[in-house]
Design a protein around this motif. Structure first.
Motif, PDB file in Angstrom:
ATOM      1  N   LYS A  79       0.817  -1.210   0.000  1.00  0.00           N
ATOM      2  CA  LYS A  79       0.000   0.000   0.000  1.00  0.00           C
ATOM      3  C   LYS A  79       0.854   1.265   0.000  1.00  0.00           C
ATOM      4  O   LYS A  79       0.418   2.327  -0.428  1.00  0.00           O
ATOM      5  N   ALA A  80       2.098   1.161   0.504  1.00  0.00           N
ATOM      6  CA  ALA A  80       2.964   2.337   0.574  1.00  0.00           C
ATOM      7  C   ALA A  80       3.464   2.747  -0.805  1.00  0.00           C
ATOM      8  O   ALA A  80       3.669   3.916  -1.083  1.00  0.00           O
ATOM      9  N   GLY A  81       3.678   1.770  -1.676  1.00  0.00           N
ATOM     10  CA  GLY A  81       4.121   2.063  -3.036  1.00  0.00           C
ATOM     11  C   GLY A  81       5.545   2.560  -3.137  1.00  0.00           C
ATOM     12  O   GLY A  81       5.942   3.173  -4.132  1.00  0.00           O
ATOM     13  N   ASP A  82       6.360   2.303  -2.116  1.00  0.00           N
ATOM     14  CA  ASP A  82       7.744   2.780  -2.088  1.00  0.00           C
ATOM     15  C   ASP A  82       8.673   1.655  -2.533  1.00  0.00           C
ATOM     16  O   ASP A  82       8.789   0.638  -1.876  1.00  0.00           O
ATOM     17  N   VAL A  83       9.338   1.861  -3.671  1.00  0.00           N
ATOM     18  CA  VAL A  83      10.232   0.838  -4.209  1.00  0.00           C
ATOM     19  C   VAL A  83      11.652   1.387  -4.264  1.00  0.00           C
ATOM     20  O   VAL A  83      11.895   2.442  -4.855  1.00  0.00           O
ATOM     21  N   ASN A  84      12.579   0.687  -3.649  1.00  0.00           N
ATOM     22  CA  ASN A  84      13.991   1.021  -3.738  1.00  0.00           C
ATOM     23  C   ASN A  84      14.694  -0.193  -4.336  1.00  0.00           C
ATOM     24  O   ASN A  84      14.769  -1.240  -3.686  1.00  0.00           O
ATOM     25  N   PRO A  85      15.202  -0.088  -5.573  1.00  0.00           N
ATOM     26  CA  PRO A  85      15.792  -1.260  -6.242  1.00  0.00           C
ATOM     27  C   PRO A  85      16.906  -1.949  -5.453  1.00  0.00           C
ATOM     28  O   PRO A  85      17.064  -3.165  -5.544  1.00  0.00           O
ATOM     29  N   TYR A  86      17.663  -1.169  -4.699  1.00  0.00           N
ATOM     30  CA  TYR A  86      18.759  -1.755  -3.915  1.00  0.00           C
ATOM     31  C   TYR A  86      18.210  -2.742  -2.884  1.00  0.00           C
ATOM     32  O   TYR A  86      18.622  -3.897  -2.812  1.00  0.00           O
ATOM     33  N   PHE A  87      17.251  -2.271  -2.075  1.00  0.00           N
ATOM     34  CA  PHE A  87      16.671  -3.133  -1.042  1.00  0.00           C
ATOM     35  C   PHE A  87      15.746  -4.187  -1.651  1.00  0.00           C
ATOM     36  O   PHE A  87      15.586  -5.274  -1.085  1.00  0.00           O
ATOM     37  N   ALA A  88      15.147  -3.870  -2.785  1.00  0.00           N
ATOM     38  CA  ALA A  88      14.304  -4.854  -3.462  1.00  0.00           C
ATOM     39  C   ALA A  88      15.148  -6.035  -3.949  1.00  0.00           C
ATOM     40  O   ALA A  88      14.705  -7.181  -3.910  1.00  0.00           O
ATOM     41  N   CYS A  89      16.376  -5.742  -4.387  1.00  0.00           N
ATOM     42  CA  CYS A  89      17.290  -6.821  -4.797  1.00  0.00           C
ATOM     43  C   CYS A  89      17.603  -7.727  -3.608  1.00  0.00           C
ATOM     44  O   CYS A  89      17.657  -8.950  -3.736  1.00  0.00           O
ATOM     45  N   MET A  90      17.805  -7.110  -2.445  1.00  0.00           N
ATOM     46  CA  MET A  90      18.068  -7.907  -1.240  1.00  0.00           C
ATOM     47  C   MET A  90      16.879  -8.796  -0.894  1.00  0.00           C
ATOM     48  O   MET A  90      17.040  -9.959  -0.504  1.00  0.00           O
ATOM     49  N   ALA A  91      15.673  -8.227  -1.041  1.00  0.00           N
ATOM     50  CA  ALA A  91      14.468  -9.013  -0.763  1.00  0.00           C
ATOM     51  C   ALA A  91      14.360 -10.181  -1.736  1.00  0.00           C
ATOM     52  O   ALA A  91      14.021 -11.307  -1.342  1.00  0.00           O
ATOM     53  N   ALA A  92      14.651  -9.918  -3.004  1.00  0.00           N
ATOM     54  CA  ALA A  92      14.602 -10.980  -4.017  1.00  0.00           C
ATOM     55  C   ALA A  92      15.641 -12.062  -3.724  1.00  0.00           C
ATOM     56  O   ALA A  92      15.382 -13.255  -3.926  1.00  0.00           O
ATOM     57  N   LEU A  93      16.807 -11.659  -3.228  1.00  0.00           N
ATOM     58  CA  LEU A  93      17.822 -12.642  -2.830  1.00  0.00           C
ATOM     59  C   LEU A  93      17.299 -13.527  -1.705  1.00  0.00           C
ATOM     60  O   LEU A  93      17.612 -14.718  -1.637  1.00  0.00           O
ATOM     61  N   GLY A  94      16.480 -12.929  -0.832  1.00  0.00           N
ATOM     62  CA  GLY A  94      15.864 -13.704   0.241  1.00  0.00           C
ATOM     63  C   GLY A  94      14.961 -14.798  -0.294  1.00  0.00           C
ATOM     64  O   GLY A  94      14.872 -15.884   0.278  1.00  0.00           O
ATOM     65  N   LEU A  95      14.282 -14.519  -1.401  1.00  0.00           N
ATOM     66  CA  LEU A  95      13.405 -15.532  -2.011  1.00  0.00           C
ATOM     67  C   LEU A  95      14.219 -16.680  -2.606  1.00  0.00           C
ATOM     68  O   LEU A  95      13.707 -17.798  -2.749  1.00  0.00           O
ATOM     69  N   LEU A  96      15.474 -16.402  -2.947  1.00  0.00           N
ATOM     70  CA  LEU A  96      16.332 -17.453  -3.511  1.00  0.00           C
ATOM     71  C   LEU A  96      16.967 -18.321  -2.423  1.00  0.00           C
ATOM     72  O   LEU A  96      17.484 -19.394  -2.707  1.00  0.00           O
ATOM     73  N   ALA A  97      16.920 -17.838  -1.173  1.00  0.00           N
ATOM     74  CA  ALA A  97      17.535 -18.593  -0.069  1.00  0.00           C
ATOM     75  C   ALA A  97      16.765 -19.888   0.175  1.00  0.00           C
ATOM     76  O   ALA A  97      15.545 -19.932   0.037  1.00  0.00           O
ATOM     77  N   GLU A  98      17.492 -20.925   0.524  1.00  0.00           N
ATOM     78  CA  GLU A  98      16.843 -22.215   0.782  1.00  0.00           C
ATOM     79  C   GLU A  98      17.711 -23.074   1.678  1.00  0.00           C
ATOM     80  O   GLU A  98      18.909 -22.858   1.805  1.00  0.00           O
ATOM     81  N   THR A  99      17.072 -24.041   2.311  1.00  0.00           N
ATOM     82  CA  THR A  99      17.774 -25.045   3.103  1.00  0.00           C
ATOM     83  C   THR A  99      17.304 -26.420   2.615  1.00  0.00           C
ATOM     84  O   THR A  99      16.427 -26.518   1.747  1.00  0.00           O
ATOM     85  N   LYS A 100      17.866 -27.475   3.206  1.00  0.00           N
ATOM     86  CA  LYS A 100      17.499 -28.830   2.803  1.00  0.00           C
ATOM     87  C   LYS A 100      16.013 -29.087   3.023  1.00  0.00           C
ATOM     88  O   LYS A 100      15.339 -29.721   2.202  1.00  0.00           O
TER      89      LYS A 100
END
Length: 202
Positions: A79-100
């Motif tokens: 709802k805030a609509g605030d996008v910062n590509p730098y931090f968005a990249c970090m968030a996307a990296l979080g989606l790539l994280a995985e464990t066994k």
């Protein structure tokens, strides 16, 4: 004299036996304690692993909920609509994280792909700083590694090319400055640039 020597020999033998017994006892005690410590450590690691996986699952869910219709990832909720590509990249990296026990899902993989589509589309508009460009390349490299993708969309190839040209324009003697307007050099930004170039083997 002979009896005295025999007595001394017996005492020495007895002393050696007692010493060997003490050594064996000490080794046995150490092994028991080490085994008990190892078992306790395994339980502690297992508990922490479960906790980390719970946190990872929860954070991934939150990131997915904050992805916009075009693939952008918002900082403070959709709802805030605030996008910062730098931090968005970090968030996307979080989606790539995985464990066994908590592997990356197809939904998460697609979400990162959608984000890269969005980020590539606004690359020149938003990324004028070296650290931003480095994070974009780093995310791209991690995504390709995780998905084992070899056939890149033409837009992504163009995005990588544009990011490299921009980085080269900011680089002097192998070190990047913040932007064309800001000639400050930051170690962190240069590490991010290096990570991006390394991930894509550029």
């Amino acid at each position: 004299m002979h009896k005295h020597k025999q007595s001394q020999c017996k005492r020495k033998v007895k002393h050696r036996k007692n010493l060997m017994g003490l050594i064996i006892f000490c080794i046995t005690v150490c092994i028991v304690f080490m085994f008990a410590y190892y078992q306790n450590l395994r339980k502690e690691i297992s508990v922490r692993q479960e906790w980390l996986e719970t946190v990872l699952t929860r954070e991934k869910k939150w990131i997915l909920e904050n992805q916009g219709p075009e693939g952008e990832i918002y900082m403070n909720g959709s709802k805030a609509g605030d996008v910062n590509p730098y931090f968005a990249c970090m968030a996307a990296l979080g989606l790539l994280a995985e464990t066994k026990n908590c592997p990356m899902t197809e939904t998460e993989q697609k979400a990162v792909g959608r984000y890269l589509d969005w980020h590539t589309g606004v690359l020149l508009e938003t990324d004028s700083e070296d650290g931003y460009l480095g994070m974009y390349l780093f995310l791209m490299g991690k995504y390709l590694e995780k998905t084992e993708s070899t056939d890149l969309p033409e837009s992504w190839k163009n995005g990588i090319s544009l990011a490299l040209k921009k980085i080269q324009s900011l680089m002097q003697d192998g070190i990047t400055q913040v932007s064309e307007e800001n000639t400050t050099v930051y170690l962190m930004d240069n590490l991010e640039v290096w990570k991006g170039l390394y991930e894509l083997e550029l």
